[in-house]
Design a protein around this motif. Sequence first.
Motif, PDB file in Angstrom:
ATOM      1  N   ASP A 187       0.811  -1.210   0.091  1.00 43.44           N
ATOM      2  CA  ASP A 187       0.249  -0.204   0.207  1.00 43.44           C
ATOM      3  C   ASP A 187       0.878   1.165   0.098  1.00 43.44           C
ATOM      4  O   ASP A 187       0.398   2.277  -0.814  1.00 43.44           O
ATOM      5  CB  ASP A 187      -1.027   0.074   1.154  1.00 43.44           C
ATOM      6  N   PRO A 188       1.949   1.125   0.850  1.00 40.58           N
ATOM      7  CA  PRO A 188       2.701   2.603   0.763  1.00 40.58           C
ATOM      8  C   PRO A 188       3.238   3.014  -0.559  1.00 40.58           C
ATOM      9  O   PRO A 188       3.263   4.045  -0.892  1.00 40.58           O
ATOM     10  CB  PRO A 188       3.814   2.163   1.880  1.00 40.58           C
ATOM     11  N   TYR A 189       3.482   1.912  -1.504  1.00 41.36           N
ATOM     12  CA  TYR A 189       3.834   2.310  -2.757  1.00 41.36           C
ATOM     13  C   TYR A 189       2.544   2.903  -3.666  1.00 41.36           C
ATOM     14  O   TYR A 189       2.588   3.587  -4.506  1.00 41.36           O
ATOM     15  CB  TYR A 189       4.462   1.061  -3.353  1.00 41.36           C
ATOM     16  N   THR A 190       1.595   1.690  -3.700  1.00 39.88           N
ATOM     17  CA  THR A 190       0.358   2.009  -4.276  1.00 39.88           C
ATOM     18  C   THR A 190      -0.138   3.275  -4.018  1.00 39.88           C
ATOM     19  O   THR A 190      -0.933   3.854  -5.020  1.00 39.88           O
ATOM     20  CB  THR A 190      -0.582   0.730  -4.026  1.00 39.88           C
ATOM     21  N   TYR A 191      -0.303   3.863  -2.897  1.00 37.79           N
ATOM     22  CA  TYR A 191      -1.274   4.901  -2.649  1.00 37.79           C
ATOM     23  C   TYR A 191      -0.087   6.261  -2.185  1.00 37.79           C
ATOM     24  O   TYR A 191      -1.019   7.136  -1.776  1.00 37.79           O
ATOM     25  CB  TYR A 191      -1.917   4.694  -1.323  1.00 37.79           C
ATOM     26  N   SER A 192       0.962   6.186  -2.606  1.00 35.48           N
ATOM     27  CA  SER A 192       1.640   7.520  -2.468  1.00 35.48           C
ATOM     28  C   SER A 192       2.032   7.937  -3.908  1.00 35.48           C
ATOM     29  O   SER A 192       2.260   7.184  -5.053  1.00 35.48           O
ATOM     30  CB  SER A 192       3.003   7.047  -1.582  1.00 35.48           C
ATOM     31  N   PRO A 193       2.155   9.156  -4.177  1.00 35.26           N
ATOM     32  CA  PRO A 193       2.879   9.749  -5.062  1.00 35.26           C
ATOM     33  C   PRO A 193       4.159   9.489  -5.423  1.00 35.26           C
ATOM     34  O   PRO A 193       4.947   9.165  -4.628  1.00 35.26           O
ATOM     35  CB  PRO A 193       2.853  11.377  -4.998  1.00 35.26           C
ATOM     36  N   GLY A 194       4.702   9.530  -6.823  1.00 31.95           N
ATOM     37  CA  GLY A 194       6.065   9.261  -7.067  1.00 31.95           C
ATOM     38  C   GLY A 194       6.817  10.266  -6.834  1.00 31.95           C
ATOM     39  O   GLY A 194       6.473  11.380  -6.324  1.00 31.95           O
TER      40      GLY A 194
END
Length: 302
Positions: A220-227
């Motif tokens: 989730d921390p990857y999926t739901y954070s901006p690049g």
Amino acid sequence: MSDSPMTVISAKPVVLPAPERGEDLQVRVSAPATGGDLPVLVFSHGFGWSMNGYAPLADHWAARGFVVIQPTHLDSRTLGIPHEDPRTPRIWRIRIEDLTRVLDGLDVLEAAVPGLAGRLDRSRVAVAGHSWGAQTASALLGARVLGPDGVPGDDMTDPRVRAGVLLALTGLGDDLTPFAVENLPFLRPSFDTMTAPALVVAGDNDQSHLSTRGPDWFTDPYTYSPGPKSLLTLFGAEHSLGGIPGYEVAETTDESPARVALVQRLTTAFLRSALFPGDTEWKTAVTALENDPAPLGSLLSK
């Protein structure tokens, strides 16, 4: 930069006064014995650990040019603070304040380690953490905690921090177990504002007792954070990611020196490239993983 390790010097405990915390902040500092303009990496340990844990990572990073700073948080078993201590509900916030206090105290820490004075590059600062420590570190990168009303709480971003490594960081708070709902109200993150570059590392066999979801919770921390973000998913890895908390420690359920070595290599390469524009170590490491006939993990970036 060559991969041959440098000689490391380490000092502990270095004490930062913290009167309102109830215990002064004890810190371990590890650094290359030689060299200047050294980047700073502040590491937050998982629940119960201390500045003495995570040698497989701390030693590796320091031997490859980082000044690694490891505070001991109030939940550490070495302090023996009982659960009924009045600070317990606030420890998640005090942890974040610990990291900020370390950055505020760099002059003190630098002076405490023989030969380190004048060798830190304060413009190149990163944070890292494992499990609860990853949540602690994520706050300095821009992650927030949702209140009971669903509104994001305080912004604890630290502009001094340029990048992060988040190892086995718990995901969104939508599917928590009853225990987690009752005892860990801070497990309701919002990653919408986590804008700093970060490498998220997750094990695809990490089944948490805090969530009813499967191992994908840790992505989730990857999926739901901006690049810009990257996600390293380790095949077969459980919560210790092959043994990063220490050598032959009891809570490592998936001991794998090869997995730990991959985490060492990729985190180092990511941090160097994030802190030193033009550094090609990350591209080289990514290509090596993609071309590996029997890879130990997969990588996504955005």
